[in-house]
Design an enzyme around this catalytic site. Structure first.
Site, mmCIF file in Angstrom:
data_model
loop_
_atom_site.group_PDB
_atom_site.id
_atom_site.type_symbol
_atom_site.label_atom_id
_atom_site.label_comp_id
_atom_site.label_asym_id
_atom_site.label_seq_id
_atom_site.Cartn_x
_atom_site.Cartn_y
_atom_site.Cartn_z
ATOM 1 N NE ARG A 1 -101.232 -5.270 33.382
ATOM 2 C CZ ARG A 1 -100.477 -4.411 33.395
ATOM 3 N NH1 ARG A 1 -100.070 -3.800 34.653
ATOM 4 N NH2 ARG A 1 -100.072 -3.734 32.175
ATOM 5 C CG ASP B 1 -96.170 0.171 26.582
ATOM 6 O OD1 ASP B 1 -96.169 0.684 27.526
ATOM 7 O OD2 ASP B 1 -96.351 -1.320 27.237
ATOM 8 C CG HIS C 1 -100.330 4.893 35.598
ATOM 9 N ND1 HIS C 1 -98.965 4.697 36.744
ATOM 10 C CD2 HIS C 1 -100.405 3.492 35.577
ATOM 11 C CE1 HIS C 1 -98.666 3.487 36.858
ATOM 12 N NE2 HIS C 1 -99.756 2.704 35.672
ATOM 13 N N GLY D 1 -102.903 -3.179 30.242
ATOM 14 C CA GLY D 1 -102.662 -1.326 30.563
ATOM 15 C C GLY D 1 -103.813 -1.105 29.344
ATOM 16 N NE ARG E 1 -89.193 22.683 24.229
ATOM 17 C CZ ARG E 1 -88.113 21.670 23.674
ATOM 18 N NH1 ARG E 1 -87.011 23.010 23.998
ATOM 19 N NH2 ARG E 1 -87.633 21.013 23.326
ATOM 20 N NE ARG F 1 -85.231 25.938 37.727
ATOM 21 C CZ ARG F 1 -86.710 25.547 38.361
ATOM 22 N NH1 ARG F 1 -87.696 25.196 38.472
ATOM 23 N NH2 ARG F 1 -86.169 26.881 39.887
ATOM 24 C CG ASP G 1 -94.813 -3.623 24.212
ATOM 25 O OD1 ASP G 1 -95.625 -3.552 23.635
ATOM 26 O OD2 ASP G 1 -94.204 -3.826 25.012
ATOM 27 C CB THR H 1 -100.075 -1.615 24.751
ATOM 28 O OG1 THR H 1 -98.875 -1.592 25.874
ATOM 29 C CG2 THR H 1 -99.496 -2.438 23.714
ATOM 30 N NE ARG I 1 -119.129 4.607 18.129
ATOM 31 C CZ ARG I 1 -118.597 4.681 16.632
ATOM 32 N NH1 ARG I 1 -117.943 4.217 16.322
ATOM 33 N NH2 ARG I 1 -119.777 5.740 15.807
ATOM 34 C CB ALA I 2 -115.560 -0.538 16.348
ATOM 35 C CB VAL I 3 -115.825 -5.345 18.271
ATOM 36 C CG1 VAL I 3 -116.097 -6.899 19.004
ATOM 37 C CG2 VAL I 3 -114.450 -5.221 18.517
ATOM 38 C CG ASP J 1 -96.428 -9.497 25.607
ATOM 39 O OD1 ASP J 1 -97.545 -8.541 27.027
ATOM 40 O OD2 ASP J 1 -95.286 -9.229 25.360
ATOM 41 N N GLY J 2 -99.290 -10.314 26.555
ATOM 42 C CA GLY J 2 -99.840 -10.936 27.393
ATOM 43 C C GLY J 2 -101.665 -11.818 27.593
ATOM 44 N N GLY K 1 -93.876 2.549 28.685
ATOM 45 C CA GLY K 1 -93.394 2.032 27.616
ATOM 46 C C GLY K 1 -92.117 0.784 28.162
ATOM 47 N NE ARG K 2 -95.407 -3.766 30.105
ATOM 48 C CZ ARG K 2 -96.145 -4.260 31.274
ATOM 49 N NH1 ARG K 2 -95.450 -4.743 32.395
ATOM 50 N NH2 ARG K 2 -97.205 -3.873 31.971
HETATM 51 O O1 F6P Z 1 -98.321 -2.189 29.267
HETATM 52 C C1 F6P Z 1 -98.190 -0.112 29.822
HETATM 53 C C2 F6P Z 1 -97.973 -0.171 31.029
HETATM 54 O O2 F6P Z 1 -98.680 1.597 30.952
HETATM 55 C C3 F6P Z 1 -96.367 0.270 30.605
HETATM 56 O O3 F6P Z 1 -96.196 1.081 29.737
HETATM 57 C C4 F6P Z 1 -96.188 -0.003 31.803
HETATM 58 O O4 F6P Z 1 -94.715 -0.558 32.034
HETATM 59 C C5 F6P Z 1 -97.033 -0.685 32.787
HETATM 60 O O5 F6P Z 1 -98.036 -0.686 31.624
HETATM 61 C C6 F6P Z 1 -97.773 -0.268 34.345
HETATM 62 O O6 F6P Z 1 -98.277 -0.672 34.854
HETATM 63 P P1 F6P Z 1 -99.255 -0.777 36.073
HETATM 64 O O7 F6P Z 1 -100.541 -0.033 35.037
HETATM 65 O O8 F6P Z 1 -99.895 -2.376 36.297
HETATM 66 O O9 F6P Z 1 -98.564 0.136 36.910
#
Ligand code: F6P
Length: 353
Positions: free
Chosen positions: A75, A130, A253, A14, A157, A165, A132, A128, A24-26, A106-107, A173-174
């Site tokens: 991916r 996330d 997204h 993602g 809000r 409401r 995570d 990412t 850019r820095a790289v 992580d992938g 954030g998976r």
């Molecule tokens: O890892 C980033 C992320 O946006 C997650 O928060 C989400 O679950 C996933 O990617 C969504 O994936 P895709 O862009 O393939 O819909």
């Protein structure tokens, strides 16, 4: 010191705001050390297919402030096969690429470690929204995603207040609850629902009723996308039981795009430079991390094991080869991370009225 002539840089998984600042820095840091940089398009897929071109300093001008990734991202299922990995290695041989910097989650790091094992020195940069990646306290894109989330929720809000409401807001954030937790805290959410911490729906409802009686008009509930198919039903149940009109919003997204924040630009730049430094110093299979506000590097295999431990996915045999002290340190680190998350969660319970 190793003598690199040409290194590749790619973004995978993602996209995340700040990836461009890292590219850019790289690029600039490598060129200033007489190393050519090849921008590889569409992540590992592009690496297998040879989609790339040499970058000059000017190719990365005016991107530090841009969201997304100029290298695009993908991916790839094929890349995780031996055939795919060999294709990638062959592309590097054909193009004289002798090192790789891979920006992603992580992938992406699993890919980097697989390539390192096949003779291509790789360094990972965590990118990412996330946040995570267990080994690092920070991933590129997280700060921007949080800022965008709170901006969106502040808007919700306003209309909640006008109409008395409740809005249940689902964020990405998976399976990690960092975005809903931190954003929830920052918007004064009445409740935060994340996969890491058990919640009691009845308690949440009771709290909303008490707050309403107390004169509160707007109610924000943050929920992680990791609690699947729950938010919409929750909004309905809140309306039925509390008689507070309720709506459900999925930000999805939208929080992955946009101009990177100051923090993302700065950390991405630091990480990009550090990744090149590591390669030039002859290191490989390392991931650049933030620990106690410092940029450090950690072995990717260790980082992946730690990640699996934290996420409860580790098989006991994966700890073979680690010393007792290393295992203890990993467990302590994971426990500390969990405790910090629980403390913030609890704090929000105490101060949201
Ligand atoms: O890892 C980033 C992320 O946006 C997650 O928060 C989400 O679950 C996933 O990617 C969504 O994936 P895709 O862009 O393939 O819909």
């Amino acid at each position: 010191m190793r003598n690199f002539k040409k290194i590749g840089v790619l973004t995978s998984g993602g996209d995340a705001p700040g990836m461009n600042a890292a590219i850019r820095a790289v690029t600039r840091y490598a060129i200033s050390h007489d190393v050519q940089v090849v921008g590889i398009y569409e992540g590992y897929k592009g690496l297998m297919e040879g989609q790339m071109r040499i970058f000059t300093d000017r190719d990365v001008s005016n991107i530090i402030n841009r969201g997304g990734t100029i290298l695009y991202s993908a991916r790839s299922k094929e890349f995780v096969t031996e055939e795919g990995l060999q294709k990638a290695i062959q592309t590097c041989r054909d193009n004289g690429i002798d090192g790789l910097i891979a920006i992603g989650g992580d992938g992406t790091f699993r890919g980097a470690t697989d390539l390192t094992a096949r003779g291509l020195p790789c360094i990972g940069i965590p990118g990412t929204i996330d946040n995570d990646i267990t080994a690092t306290e920070y991933t590129i894109g997280y700060d921007t995603a949080l800022n965008t989330t709170i901006e969106m929720v502040d808007r919700l809000r306003d209309t909640c207040e006008s109409h008395a409401r409740c809005n249940v807001v689902e964020v990405m954030g998976r399976n990690a609850g960092y975005i809903p937790l931190y954003a929830g805290l920052a918007v004064g959410a009445s409740a935060i629902l994340i996969p890491e911490i058990q919640f009691d729906e009845q308690q949440i409802i009771k709290k909303l009723i008490a707050s309403k009686e107390y004169g509160k008009r707007n109610f924000i509930i943050m929920i992680s996308e990791g609690i699947e198919n729950y938010g919409e039903g929750l909004a309905r149940r809140i309306e039925e039981t509390t008689h507070i009109e309720s709506r459900f919003a999925r930000l999805a997204h939208v929080v992955r795009g946009g101009d990177p924040s100051l923090r993302d630009r700065v950390i991405a730049s630091q990480m990009g430079v550090e990744a090149v430094r590591l390669l030039l110093a002859g290191k490989s299979n390392r991931v650049v991390c933030v620990r106690s506000d410092k940029i450090v590097d950690i072995d990717i295999a260790y980082a992946l094991t730690l990640d699996r431990m934290y996420k409860g996915k580790l098989k006991p045999e994966e700890l073979n080869g680690y010393s007792e002290k290393e295992i203890r340190d990993m467990r302590d680190y994971c426990a500390k991370k969990r405790t910090e998350m629980e403390a913030l969660y609890k704090m929000n319970l105490d101060i949201s009225k």
